[in-house]
Design a protein around this motif. Structure first.
Motif, PDB file in Angstrom:
ATOM      1  N   SER B 282       0.923  -1.048  -0.050  1.00 39.91           N
ATOM      2  CA  SER B 282      -0.001   0.027  -0.092  1.00 39.91           C
ATOM      3  C   SER B 282       1.030   1.327  -0.120  1.00 39.91           C
ATOM      4  O   SER B 282       2.090   1.290   0.519  1.00 39.91           O
ATOM      5  CB  SER B 282      -0.939   0.082   1.131  1.00 39.91           C
ATOM      6  N   THR B 284       0.881   3.846   1.694  1.00 38.07           N
ATOM      7  CA  THR B 284       0.875   4.496   3.044  1.00 38.07           C
ATOM      8  C   THR B 284       2.125   3.594   3.619  1.00 38.07           C
ATOM      9  O   THR B 284       3.081   4.125   4.113  1.00 38.07           O
ATOM     10  CB  THR B 284      -0.401   4.153   3.793  1.00 38.07           C
ATOM     11  N   LEU B 285       1.894   2.132   3.569  1.00 32.02           N
ATOM     12  CA  LEU B 285       3.353   1.448   4.000  1.00 32.02           C
ATOM     13  C   LEU B 285       4.406   1.773   3.340  1.00 32.02           C
ATOM     14  O   LEU B 285       5.347   1.892   4.020  1.00 32.02           O
ATOM     15  CB  LEU B 285       3.011  -0.150   3.843  1.00 32.02           C
ATOM     16  N   LYS B 287       5.367   4.669   2.153  1.00 37.38           N
ATOM     17  CA  LYS B 287       5.929   5.931   2.650  1.00 37.38           C
ATOM     18  C   LYS B 287       6.491   5.685   4.240  1.00 37.38           C
ATOM     19  O   LYS B 287       7.512   6.161   4.569  1.00 37.38           O
ATOM     20  CB  LYS B 287       4.556   6.806   2.922  1.00 37.38           C
ATOM     21  N   ILE B 288       5.585   4.806   4.945  1.00 37.57           N
ATOM     22  CA  ILE B 288       6.162   4.699   6.399  1.00 37.57           C
ATOM     23  C   ILE B 288       7.926   4.030   6.048  1.00 37.57           C
ATOM     24  O   ILE B 288       8.619   4.356   6.817  1.00 37.57           O
ATOM     25  CB  ILE B 288       5.208   3.452   7.084  1.00 37.57           C
ATOM     26  N   THR B 291      10.211   6.599   5.082  1.00 35.82           N
ATOM     27  CA  THR B 291      10.372   7.743   5.991  1.00 35.82           C
ATOM     28  C   THR B 291      11.368   7.156   7.030  1.00 35.82           C
ATOM     29  O   THR B 291      12.394   7.779   7.611  1.00 35.82           O
ATOM     30  CB  THR B 291       9.129   8.271   6.357  1.00 35.82           C
TER      31      THR B 291
END
Lengths: 320, 311
Positions: B282, B284-285, B287-288, B291
């Motif tokens: 995903s 979001t994952l 990006k996590i 980062t």
């Protein structure tokens, strides 16, 4: 600084607390609720000030500590069905553990790198909340149901949704944290922190362990912010991801800068002032971020010591 | 930072079609290269400002957003063939953004004496001001800009937008041009001298203050150009500056602060892996993970993966 007059300083702080207590009987309903919220957020600002004001470490990620308290308490009460005191403890524990881990990592850096690293860790925290939306409610957030927000003492019970109870709880937390910060600032540890801010190399050379002093400050600061977050979840019943976003890392910085960094009462003054400015201007415009932006730039340019910092420099040298 | 809906849509689409793996990888790689091209320009702006002025510009993403919003305004104001409006936007939008950055630098950063921490706080203020003004005057809608040409290049497996390929080419040209300016011209020499040691440069008669103003404007213009290039694909929106800011930070940190070669290599690396990772995980994952990895790089290897230890 405050060497000569410990009594004066304590009298001033107790006076402020008494004034806030008296205000709860006088203020009209709307401002009563607003001030309760401001006191909880002022705790957040005081936690931020611990690190930014006294140690001189500018973090851009304190929203994660507020969020740790908020979600620690909120999830414990909503998903696990814990009682209010247990949820508060859970929030504090989350904040303490998170700030210890972040401190161990981020304190390896200094200056601008410290700012960016803390911002990135906070961003990871924020994205994790969005990613685990099944439990956290994602960007919708969660509402803590009213029946869960009751404090039971044997036969008597306190309803945290009642405005008066809420105000008194907020005031209690605020007073506790205010007196704790005052005593830390006046302690040996507090003086070492200021020495680190002024000249870390020299402090190290004088034989102080600057690293563990800084780490302790990060943990205290993070835990105070988590206390504010946990109180917010319990008193106002809303747990939302926006409280963990970058904006909530910037706001305490703004409040502290405005009130005066490295003053014990500055965070309260900054929070009150900024809240009322936004409250008043929101009557004319919805563009409150514009006000925040302009305030940040003007403060940094013309007023870097803030309200209380300037007062202390000009008139009241004894202010802690 | 909400994920853009079209990313989700694309992700679902990709998820459903799982028969031909190779073409998908090629498609993801192409998309990744487009991302890299835009990212390299944006990050180069941030990197130049950091390298020469030693300050971090948090409002960099807003200069990017401003470029896209202005591109929409300019291209809708000009009638006729879409290429006309686009070309006008490609020239005018960066100039306006550069002028705004120059004013901000003169009025705020110079007065702060380029103090690193005060500058970050002040540029956060600029971020809010620009964002709010864009919301007030441009509105909350995402608006498209028509691409200058619609030509599809037919590959054996799928057709691919010719415009997207031209973004890669344009970005490569601009990067080479910047490199030539930095290494082969007098202006570049002055910039490098200021970067290396601003006090000595000043002593040798280099107008350091003016160099700083110019570099800050140039950095903002690079972001604006990148935004004008990408806006026909991704629409203009007042919050669109947040992701490029974060990604540029990532690129600049991985590539080593202030190093042009490192920035480009890191941009390609991040752009490609972003496209390929978000195909399997995903967004979001992705990006996590990205980062967190970058934060760890900054903690354990502050000079970046490709940089050398600073003086």
């Amino acid at each position: 600084m405050s060497e000569a007059s410990p009594a004066k300083a304590y009298a001033l702080h107790l006076g402020i607390i008494a004034l806030l207590f008296a205000l709860s009987f006088i203020l009209p309903e709307y401002y009563h609720g607003l001030l309760a919220r401001i006191m909880v957020l002022a705790v957040f600002a005081m936690g931020y000030n611990m690190l930014f004001g006294y140690v001189g470490l500018l973090s851009l990620g304190h929203a994660m500590f507020f969020g740790a308290g908020l979600y620690g308490a909120g999830l414990a009460i909503i998903q696990l069905g814990w009682s209010v005191p247990a949820a508060l403890a859970a929030g504090l524990a989350c904040g303490a553990v998170l700030s210890l881990v972040i401190g161990l990592l981020a304190l390896r850096t200094t200056g601008v790198a410290f700012m960016i690293v803390t911002m990135m860790f906070a961003q990871v925290f924020y994205l994790l909340i969005l990613y685990f939306a099944t439990w956290t409610g994602g960007d919708q957030g969660m509402v803590v149901p009213q029946p869960a927000r009751v404090l039971n003492f044997g036969a008597t019970s306190l309803d945290l949704t009642d405005p008066t109870v809420r105000y008194i709880c907020a005031l209690t937390l605020f007073s506790l944290v205010l007196l704790i910060t005052l005593s830390i600032v006046r302690s040996r540890h507090g003086r070492v922190l200021v020495a680190i801010r002024e000249n870390e190399e020299r402090t190290k050379m004088l034989g102080y362990d600057t690293y563990s002093n800084k780490l302790a400050a990060v943990v205290v600061s993070g835990t105070i912010c988590a206390a504010s977050g946990a109180a917010y979840a319990l008193l106002f019943g809303y747990v939302g991801s926006s409280f963990a976003s970058v904006q909530y890392s910037i706001l305490p910085l703004l409040w502290v800068l405005l009130g005066g960094a490295a003053t014990t009462l500055g965070p309260l003054i900054g929070t009150v002032f900024m809240y009322y400015v936004i409250d008043i201007t929101s009557g004319y415009t919805s563009a409150y971020l514009l006000i925040v932006g302009i305030a940040l730039i003007l403060l940094v340019l013309f007023f870097p010591k803030g309200i209380l910092g300037t007062i202390r420099q000009r008139w009241l040298r004894w202010l802690p | 930072m909400a994920d853009r809906p079209e990313v989700h849509a694309w992700h679902h689409f990709i998820g459903r079609v799982t028969v031909h793996f190779g073409p998908h990888l090629l498609l993801a790689a192409l998309e990744g290269l487009v991302t890299s091209a835009v990212l390299a320009l944006t990050a180069l702006g941030l990197s130049l400002v950091f390298g020469v002025m030693r300050v971090v510009n948090v409002a960099h993403g807003e200069f990017f957003m401003l470029g896209a919003v202005l591109a929409w305004a300019i291209s809708t104001a000009i009638s006729g063939h879409p290429a006309l409006g686009f070309l006008a936007a490609l020239i005018i939008a960066p100039l306006i953004v550069g002028a705004i950055a120059l004013v901000a630098e003169r009025l705020v950063l110079r007065r702060l004496n380029y103090n690193p921490e005060a500058t970050i706080v002040a540029t956060i203020g600029m971020l809010y001001i620009i964002q709010q003004l864009a919301l007030t005057f441009y509105g909350p809608e995402a608006r498209p800009v028509e691409p200058p040409f619609n030509y599809r290049i037919l590959l054996p497996w799928f057709g691919y937008s010719g415009y997207k390929l031209s973004i890669i080419a344009a970005s490569a040209l601009l990067l080479i041009a910047t490199w030539l300016v930095l290494t082969r011209t007098r202006i570049g020499l002055i910039m490098r001298a200021t970067q290396y040691d601003s006090e000595t440069a000043q002593a040798f008669g280099i107008p350091v203050g003016r160099v700083y103003g110019g570099v800050f404007a140039l950095g903002a213009m690079l972001a604006a150009i990148a935004a004008v290039l990408i806006v026909p694909i991704s629409q203009a929106h007042y919050l669109m500056g947040q992701d490029p800011l974060l990604l540029s930070f990532i690129v600049v940190i991985i590539g080593g602060l202030g190093s042009l070669r490192g920035t480009v290599v890191a941009a390609v690396l991040i752009g490609l892996s972003d496209g390929i990772i978000s195909m399997f995980f995903s967004p979001t994952l992705a990006k996590i993970i990205a980062t967190l990895l970058v934060a760890m790089v900054l903690v354990f290897r502050p000079q970046g993966l490709f940089g050398t230890a600073s003086r």
